[in-house]
Design an enzyme around this catalytic site. Structure first.
Site, PDB file in Angstrom:
ATOM      1  N   HIS A   1       6.536  41.713 -10.949  1.00  0.00           N
ATOM      2  CA  HIS A   1       5.266  41.136 -11.396  1.00  0.00           C
ATOM      3  C   HIS A   1       4.081  41.793 -10.695  1.00  0.00           C
ATOM      4  CE1 HIS A   1       7.087  37.054 -12.905  1.00  0.00           C
ATOM      5  NE2 HIS A   1       7.228  38.027 -13.772  1.00  0.00           N
TER       6      HIS A   1
ATOM      7  N   LYS B   1      10.791  27.673 -20.126  1.00  0.00           N
ATOM      8  CA  LYS B   1       9.569  28.102 -19.427  1.00  0.00           C
ATOM      9  C   LYS B   1       8.625  28.699 -20.462  1.00  0.00           C
ATOM     10  CE  LYS B   1      10.551  29.398 -14.654  1.00  0.00           C
ATOM     11  NZ  LYS B   1      10.503  30.548 -13.745  1.00  0.00           N
TER      12      LYS B   1
ATOM     13  N   GLU C   1      17.329  42.792 -17.711  1.00  0.00           N
ATOM     14  CA  GLU C   1      17.590  41.360 -17.498  1.00  0.00           C
ATOM     15  C   GLU C   1      19.076  41.032 -17.661  1.00  0.00           C
ATOM     16  OE1 GLU C   1      15.453  39.119 -16.432  1.00  0.00           O
ATOM     17  OE2 GLU C   1      13.441  39.767 -16.984  1.00  0.00           O
TER      18      GLU C   1
ATOM     19  N   GLU D   1      13.128  24.566 -11.544  1.00  0.00           N
ATOM     20  CA  GLU D   1      13.042  25.571 -10.476  1.00  0.00           C
ATOM     21  C   GLU D   1      12.696  24.968  -9.117  1.00  0.00           C
ATOM     22  OE1 GLU D   1      10.753  29.681  -9.640  1.00  0.00           O
ATOM     23  OE2 GLU D   1      11.374  29.432 -11.702  1.00  0.00           O
TER      24      GLU D   1
ATOM     25  N   ARG E   1      17.351  27.744  -9.624  1.00  0.00           N
ATOM     26  CA  ARG E   1      16.794  28.504 -10.741  1.00  0.00           C
ATOM     27  C   ARG E   1      15.937  29.678 -10.269  1.00  0.00           C
ATOM     28  NH1 ARG E   1      14.213  26.384 -16.516  1.00  0.00           N
ATOM     29  NH2 ARG E   1      13.620  28.449 -17.226  1.00  0.00           N
TER      30      ARG E   1
ATOM     31  N   LYS F   1      22.354  31.965 -17.836  1.00  0.00           N
ATOM     32  CA  LYS F   1      21.053  31.308 -17.734  1.00  0.00           C
ATOM     33  C   LYS F   1      21.177  29.820 -18.055  1.00  0.00           C
ATOM     34  CE  LYS F   1      16.213  31.527 -18.328  1.00  0.00           C
ATOM     35  NZ  LYS F   1      15.023  32.288 -18.725  1.00  0.00           N
TER      36      LYS F   1
ATOM     37  N   ASN G   1      14.712  34.905 -10.680  1.00  0.00           N
ATOM     38  CA  ASN G   1      13.568  35.777 -10.406  1.00  0.00           C
ATOM     39  C   ASN G   1      13.945  37.004  -9.592  1.00  0.00           C
ATOM     40  OD1 ASN G   1      11.568  34.125 -11.704  1.00  0.00           O
ATOM     41  ND2 ASN G   1      11.781  32.693 -10.015  1.00  0.00           N
TER      42      ASN G   1
ATOM     43  N   ARG H   1       1.084  16.324 -27.649  1.00  0.00           N
ATOM     44  CA  ARG H   1       1.790  16.041 -26.385  1.00  0.00           C
ATOM     45  C   ARG H   1       3.271  16.426 -26.441  1.00  0.00           C
ATOM     46  NH1 ARG H   1      -1.710  11.695 -26.989  1.00  0.00           N
ATOM     47  NH2 ARG H   1      -3.399  11.708 -25.445  1.00  0.00           N
TER      48      ARG H   1
ATOM     49  N   HIS I   1       7.660  44.708 -18.921  1.00  0.00           N
ATOM     50  CA  HIS I   1       8.233  43.728 -17.993  1.00  0.00           C
ATOM     51  C   HIS I   1       9.624  44.139 -17.491  1.00  0.00           C
ATOM     52  CE1 HIS I   1       9.202  39.929 -16.125  1.00  0.00           C
ATOM     53  NE2 HIS I   1      10.269  39.801 -16.906  1.00  0.00           N
TER      54      HIS I   1
ATOM     55  N   HIS J   1      11.794  40.027  -9.670  1.00  0.00           N
ATOM     56  CA  HIS J   1      10.558  39.686 -10.373  1.00  0.00           C
ATOM     57  C   HIS J   1       9.329  39.641  -9.470  1.00  0.00           C
ATOM     58  CE1 HIS J   1      13.285  38.887 -13.604  1.00  0.00           C
ATOM     59  NE2 HIS J   1      12.340  38.423 -14.395  1.00  0.00           N
TER      60      HIS J   1
END
Length: 376
Positions: free
Chosen positions: A259, A151, A193, A244, A248, A234, A252, A129, A274, A255
């Protein structure tokens, strides 16, 4: 505790209350990893997860550094590539961590690029956990983006990064020496990036990159500076909006289109990686903003000129092979995790460094734009 920070090393703090952590940026950090980890964590057992590309170069020096600091470590080497971010590989990572008897104060270490970091972080987030987690990112893209902010996740046939958890690391060690061994293509992909942080809300940083990108590529202080500014940008966003809910999402930029293009090429790195998808996506986001009369077409041209100068693809036509029709790209965009209540959420811009979250972008406008830009 002695401060081992060298003059050429930078430290960025991610402020999240009792879950705050440091990002160290500079040369020689893999060799110093044992010392840095031992000074911060009580645990003395670690599981190192890496891949077949990184292991031959960096696994042995890392294990030696850990052993010198009295840390007992086991390692697991996975296949390299985007396809490793899957349930198929998550299971052996979880099993390896459990077999190593990693307890609460011990840690799981990701030694690799974004794929290894995302997969290992997800495993660390769910084993017992939640286990302690250390990122040692070995690509520029991972150092400035995916290793920071917690993330984690894996891909699904439905799309990229759709299965995962938020699980912050306890430490990030960005060893800038390892970037000298990246292929020019991989370094360029990570640079997309870096440029993104300028385009989000740091126009002066984008100006600086336009003037200094060759020095960043050459290495040395300019490279450390670019990475430190990116990580600080960041870290600031993550501290303000960890999960997010708003701000945040700006990270993206480019992105959503990117994506969709990655999905369209079935994550085949021979065609598109990417950072290349993000580069094309950032140009598309600026062009779409101009189409919506939000920004000047001159801004889109400026972004494209810079990304093209460093050798990145900037148009769908730059992707080798055929792309599916615009309607199929649109399906991938609709599946993207930034959709709320059926409305498309895009990061658009009013100019260089003036990005914002647009929650209600008409799908018909996006489809028309994609049809226009599609290299039929």
């Amino acid at each position: 505790m002695m401060n081992h920070v060298m003059p050429s090393e930078r430290k960025v703090r991610v402020n999240l209350g009792d879950r705050s952590y440091d990002i160290l940026i500079g040369p020689g950090l893999i060799a110093a990893a044992g010392r840095e980890i031992a000074s911060r964590l009580k645990g003395r057992r670690m599981a190192v997860i890496t891949d077949e590309n990184v292991a031959p170069r960096y696994l042995e020096p890392l294990m030696a550094s850990l052993n010198e600091s009295g840390i007992e470590a086991v390692s697991l080497v996975l296949p390299a590539g985007e396809k490793t971010k899957s349930f198929e590989h998550l299971i052996p990572v979880c099993d390896a961590v459990l077999a190593a008897k990693i307890e609460r104060n011990d840690a799981v270490i990701a030694l690799g690029g974004g794929v290894i970091g995302d997969l290992t972080g997800f495993a660390a987030g769910i084993v017992r956990r939640g286990s302690r987690f250390i990122q040692i990112p070995t690509s520029l893209l991972a150092q400035v983006d995916s290793s920071v902010g917690g993330k984690t996740g894996i891909n699904s046939p439905h799309g990229k990064n759709l299965i995962g958890v938020f699980h912050q690391p306890d430490l990030v060690l960005a060893d800038t020496d390892v970037l000298d061994t990246l292929s020019p293509r991989e370094f360029r992909a990570g640079y997309a990036e870096v440029a993104k942080y300028g385009l989000i809300d740091k126009p002066e940083f984008f100006d600086w990159l336009e003037r200094n990108w060759q020095a960043v590529f050459a290495g040395g202080d300019a490279r450390i500076e670019a990475i430190a500014v990116s990580c600080q940008a960041k870290a600031d966003v993550v501290a303000a909006d960890e999960r997010e809910n708003g701000l945040r999402a700006l990270l993206n930029l480019g992105h959503t289109f990117g994506h969709a293009l990655e999905a369209a090429t079935e994550y085949d790195s021979r065609r598109l990686v990417h950072g290349e998808g993000v580069a094309i996506g950032m140009v598309l986001a600026h062009e779409f903003s101009a189409r919506m009369n939000l920004a000047s077409p001159d801004d889109a041209r400026r972004v494209e000129t810079h990304l093209k100068a460093v050798g990145l693809p900037t148009r769908m036509a730059d992707i080798p092979g055929d792309l599916p029709p615009a309607a199929r790209l649109m399906e991938a965009i609709a599946q993207d995790k930034k959709v709320k209540g059926g409305k498309l959420t895009f990061i658009l811009t009013r100019g260089i460094g003036q990005s914002f979250v647009a929650d209600d972008v008409p799908a018909s406008e996006v489809l028309g734009f994609l049809e226009e830009k599609h290299p039929r």
